[in-house]
Design an enzyme around this catalytic site. Structure first.
Site, PDB file in Angstrom:
ATOM      1  N   ASP A 282       4.281  10.860   4.570  1.00 54.59           N
ATOM      2  CA  ASP A 282       4.349   9.434   4.882  1.00 54.59           C
ATOM      3  C   ASP A 282       5.776   9.020   5.255  1.00 54.59           C
ATOM      4  O   ASP A 282       6.705   9.838   5.197  1.00 54.59           O
ATOM      5  CB  ASP A 282       3.863   8.663   3.642  1.00 54.59           C
ATOM      6  CG  ASP A 282       3.012   7.463   4.006  1.00 54.59           C
ATOM      7  OD1 ASP A 282       3.219   6.899   5.088  1.00 54.59           O
ATOM      8  OD2 ASP A 282       2.154   7.083   3.195  1.00 54.59           O
TER       9      ASP A 282
ATOM     10  N   ASP B 219      -2.766   1.272   8.431  1.00 55.61           N
ATOM     11  CA  ASP B 219      -3.851   1.602   7.505  1.00 55.61           C
ATOM     12  C   ASP B 219      -5.142   0.897   7.904  1.00 55.61           C
ATOM     13  O   ASP B 219      -5.180  -0.319   8.083  1.00 55.61           O
ATOM     14  CB  ASP B 219      -3.470   1.180   6.085  1.00 55.61           C
ATOM     15  CG  ASP B 219      -2.352   2.048   5.531  1.00 55.61           C
ATOM     16  OD1 ASP B 219      -1.667   2.725   6.325  1.00 55.61           O
ATOM     17  OD2 ASP B 219      -2.171   2.034   4.307  1.00 55.61           O
TER      18      ASP B 219
HETATM   19  C1  GAL Z   1       0.558   4.337   3.322  1.00 56.84           C
HETATM   20  C2  GAL Z   1      -0.362   5.251   4.100  1.00 56.84           C
HETATM   21  C3  GAL Z   1      -1.667   5.270   3.368  1.00 56.84           C
HETATM   22  C4  GAL Z   1      -1.458   5.791   1.967  1.00 56.84           C
HETATM   23  C5  GAL Z   1      -0.381   4.985   1.230  1.00 56.84           C
HETATM   24  C6  GAL Z   1       0.006   5.611  -0.091  1.00 56.84           C
HETATM   25  O1  GAL Z   1       1.752   4.264   3.981  1.00 56.84           O
HETATM   26  O2  GAL Z   1      -0.516   4.784   5.401  1.00 56.84           O
HETATM   27  O3  GAL Z   1      -2.612   6.054   4.072  1.00 56.84           O
HETATM   28  O4  GAL Z   1      -1.090   7.150   2.027  1.00 56.84           O
HETATM   29  O5  GAL Z   1       0.764   4.851   2.028  1.00 56.84           O
HETATM   30  O6  GAL Z   1       0.978   4.877  -0.763  1.00 56.84           O
END
Ligand code: GAL
Length: 755
Positions: free
Chosen positions: A407, A465
């Site tokens: 991420d 997301d």
């Molecule tokens: C976001 C990501 C999500 C999930 C989340 C976890 O940035 O896009 O899919 O992994 O972080 O904190």
């Protein structure tokens, strides 16, 4: 002119006015402010040689001042100049534009000085560019120019200054310049260099294929007027000038290069393509699996992960290809191990540790995924991997993980930093001693489809997301509904291929508003209708997106199981040519997409975006189909052939429904139709070291047989016109797919080895 002269005289005569100081507005709960003066002005073009455009002061190092108003913030450029800002969902750009007071005297003394032209442009996803404001400014103007631009839905803002006669004293102030963007957005707008958007090509140049598998590379230039050609193609590939694509089959493993030649405005430029042909690609077809985030968020533990693993096998999801079971954020202990800095897992959540967990997952024939972030902290504030890439990659390998989702929260916005950080982890994974699939997640903010493959990643999130809603409203920098994800994906189809997939995020099927993060920040009630979940699934398959689910699968309602195990749609997603569907027809009500498939078939999807049922005519002349030729249409939701059609076919799609068809030539060979071959079953009989495939009634017809594992890797292939084809097969136990193509008509059969 007279007016200007009078104004100039009055300036000379008047004592200086009392100065007013203007400061930019502040961020609030809903709207963040990004100041142009806080961005990397070094990346912008400045027309005064040896100088740079300046932030928060003038080119001559004075406070930015326009007609006695002092601005504490802004950027001062010297014509001829250019500033390019990647908007990342910013909705508004505001500034006062003018030539700084510091050159008023010079402008009065020389009618060519202290004068410049300006042009403000917006550029979209498809490189379409519109001019939204332009004009001329002079140090002698009575007032500065107020600029207030709606940037919603655009990708770049381009600010330019022309020098005119000559470029002395052209000190332009973009004063009090700021952007408004959504307060929860993951990435603020930022300045990019001219080179970043200068490429003449808008398609991939790092490509992959498997030996013996049909390959397709769509070539697209940034300008529709460009004339394209391709040179130095390796044996087996040819240039299809009509469709602007390279196609064919390379049979030998190796690294090949060919050139794309772009001719535009009398100039010719050339870019080299690197094509790696290998039978060991990390991700020959999009990976499939389950991620913990939407359903459990931070509440993951040994019990619910093992229960999920059991359910994956109980519902035979692994036999359909869902083999990766991935821990998302929040598996972490509070801190790394003292002294060694090795990552530690949370003992309370995983009392038996990670090795025991991955052993369990592997014992069921599944693969295990883990999550980290390219900064000090992860998105949900655990320790990240930045600076610890090698230690972490080794530990993930020792723990037995097979995939890393990486991420990008808390990391710098600019593309160079992202490239470095992803490459650092990509290199660490290459050296960690285990094949770990590298899955980037920077939400498509820095166009990862242009550079992700060079970091070692084999898929990248292209969207924010995905929320459990059909229409999430404005694409605002933090989350999106199904339709908004589709609207991002549809622009980047040419960047997809084997081992380089655009990921549209976890699908929301099965959630019905019960997920945790997937239900946040939605207007109204979270959840979609079954028709909408089916549409999302169908479009993700058309897009060759990794197929990931994220709901509680310990009890799966039949209607959801039917969606996620629709083998014919999964086959579209998993097609070995790795093509992402192109948008062919688009209007406010519906869209038609077309995806090229390895055996020469195409998949056609009709997506009804409107709120009413619609009849939609599919016009074959818009598709790669021949005129006046019969084609068989197979409805992939109904799983039945609906008939043969030529030139057009009209279908009905309910509101938010996606109809998907597999289209193949009706005539397979003289006197034999697709329908007759479909009615004759193919039987596959594996033995200890070979496999025998009985294609009833096909004696004398030329056939191509490919055997692959569920990860899409081809393990055996041959050509033959016999009815019973036997070929050697030495593989580990598991599920395999035999794919038989008879004169362009394909059929697939799954079979088990050694169970
Ligand atoms: C976001 C990501 C999500 C999930 C989340 C976890 O940035 O896009 O899919 O992994 O972080 O904190």
């Amino acid at each position: 002119m007279l007016k200007k002269l009078l104004f100039a005289l009055s300036m000379l005569a008047m004592p200086a006015l009392a100065q007013v100081t203007v400061t930019p507005p502040e961020s609030n709960e809903d709207t963040d402010i990004a100041l142009l003066g806080d961005m990397e002005v070094e990346k912008t073009i400045c027309g005064w040689s040896g100088h740079q455009n300046t932030a928060n002061k003038t080119i001559d190092n004075n406070p930015i001042t326009l007609r006695d108003t002092v601005y504490t913030s802004g950027v001062c450029t010297h014509a001829t100049s250019q500033i390019i800002v990647k908007l990342n969902g910013a909705t508004r750009f505001v500034c006062r534009l003018g030539i700084d007071d510091e050159v008023i005297n010079k402008a009065q003394n020389d009618s060519r000085e202290g004068r410049a032209g300006y042009k403000i442009m917006l550029r979209g996803e498809d490189n379409n560019t519109v001019v939204v404001a332009e004009g001329n400014i002079s140090a002698l103007d009575e007032s500065s120019v107020p600029i207030d631009i709606n940037t919603n839905g655009w990708k770049y803002l381009i600010l330019e200054n022309e020098a005119g006669d000559h470029n002395w004293s052209d000190h332009v102030d973009w004063a009090n310049a700021y952007f408004e963007y959504y307060a929860r957005a993951a990435t603020a707008p930022y300045i990019v260099s001219t080179e970043e958007i200068a490429s003449k090509l808008a398609c991939a140049t790092t490509m992959f294929s498997q030996p013996g598998v049909r390959y397709m590379h769509k070539i697209k230039a940034t300008s529709a007027d460009a004339v394209l050609a391709v040179e130095n193609l390796p044996a087996g590939l040819s240039w299809n000038a009509k469709r602007k694509l390279v196609e064919g089959i390379v049979t030998e493993e190796g690294v090949y290069n060919y050139d794309i030649v772009v001719a535009l405005d009398g100039e010719e430029s050339r870019e080299s393509v690197k094509l790696t042909v290998s039978s060991k690609l990390q991700q020959p077809v999009p990976f499939m699996g389950w991620l913990s985030w939407n359903v459990y968020q931070a509440n993951i533990n040994e019990a619910n992960i093992k229960a999920t693993a059991d359910a994956m096998v109980r519902y035979k999801l692994n036999d359909y290809g869902y083999t990766y079971l991935c821990l998302d954020d929040n598996w972490h202990a509070d801190a790394r191990e003292d002294g060694t800095n090795k990552p530690l897992s949370d003992d309370a959540k995983f009392p038996k540790g990670m090795n025991e967990l991955t052993d369990y997952i592997h014992s069921l024939g599944l693969k295990a995924g883990i999550y980290s972030d390219a900064a000090d902290l992860t998105c949900n504030n655990e320790f990240g991997s930045y600076g610890y890439e090698e230690i972490d990659a080794k530990q993930y390998a020792e723990w037995g993980f097979d995939l890393l989702k990486y991420d990008y929260c808390h990391a710098p916005s600019d593309v160079e930093a992202a490239q470095k950080r992803y490459k650092a982890m990509g290199d660490a994974l290459k050296n960690c001693g285990r094949d770990i699939l590298f899955y980037m997640c920077e939400w498509g903010q820095r166009d990862p489809w242009k550079w992700g493959a060079e970091t070692g990643a084999t898929c990248w999130r292209a969207t924010y997301d995905s929320r459990d809603t059909w229409d999430g409203g404005v694409y605002n920098g933090s989350h999106c509904g199904a339709i908004q994800a589709i609207d991002v994906m549809k622009h980047i189809s040419v960047y997809s291929g084997p081992n380089r997939f655009n990921d549209a995020d976890m699908m929301c099927v099965g959630l019905y508003g019960k997920g945790i993060p997937s239900s946040e920040f939605i207007n109204g009630k979270p959840g979609m209708t079954v028709t909408e979940y089916k549409s999302q699934f169908a479009m993700w398959c058309m897009f060759a997106s990794p197929l990931t689910i994220s709901f509680d699968i310990t009890e799966i309602p039949q209607q959801d199981l039917d969606i996620i195990t629709n083998e014919e749609l999964i086959a579209i997603d998993q097609d070995r040519m790795g093509q992402q569907a192109d948008l062919i027809v688009s209007n406010a009500d519906y869209e038609i997409y077309c995806k090229d498939l390895e055996n020469g078939d195409i998949a056609v999807a009709v997506l009804n975006r409107s709120s009413a049922s619609r009849n939609v005519t599919i016009d074959f002349s818009k598709l790669p189909l021949e005129a006046d030729t019969e084609y068989q249409f197979r409805d992939l939701w109904a799983k039945e052939n609906v008939g043969t059609f030529k030139n057009e076919y009209t279908v009905t799609a309910a509101s938010h429904e996606t109809r998907v068809f597999r289209v193949s030539p009706a005539q397979v060979a003289d006197g034999i139709t697709a329908a007759t071959t479909d009615s004759k079953p193919i039987t596959v009989t594996p033995s200890a070291s070979s496999v025998s495939i009985n294609c009833l009634g096909s004696q004398g017809l030329s056939k191509r047989v490919l055997i692959s594992d569920l990860a899409g890797r081809v393990v055996a292939q041959t050509n033959s016109d016999a009815e019973i084809i036997t070929l050697p097969l030495n593989v580990a136990r598991g599920i395999y797919v035999a794919n038989v193509v008879t004169a362009g008509h394909a059929r697939s059969v799954k079979f088990e080895v050694g169970r």
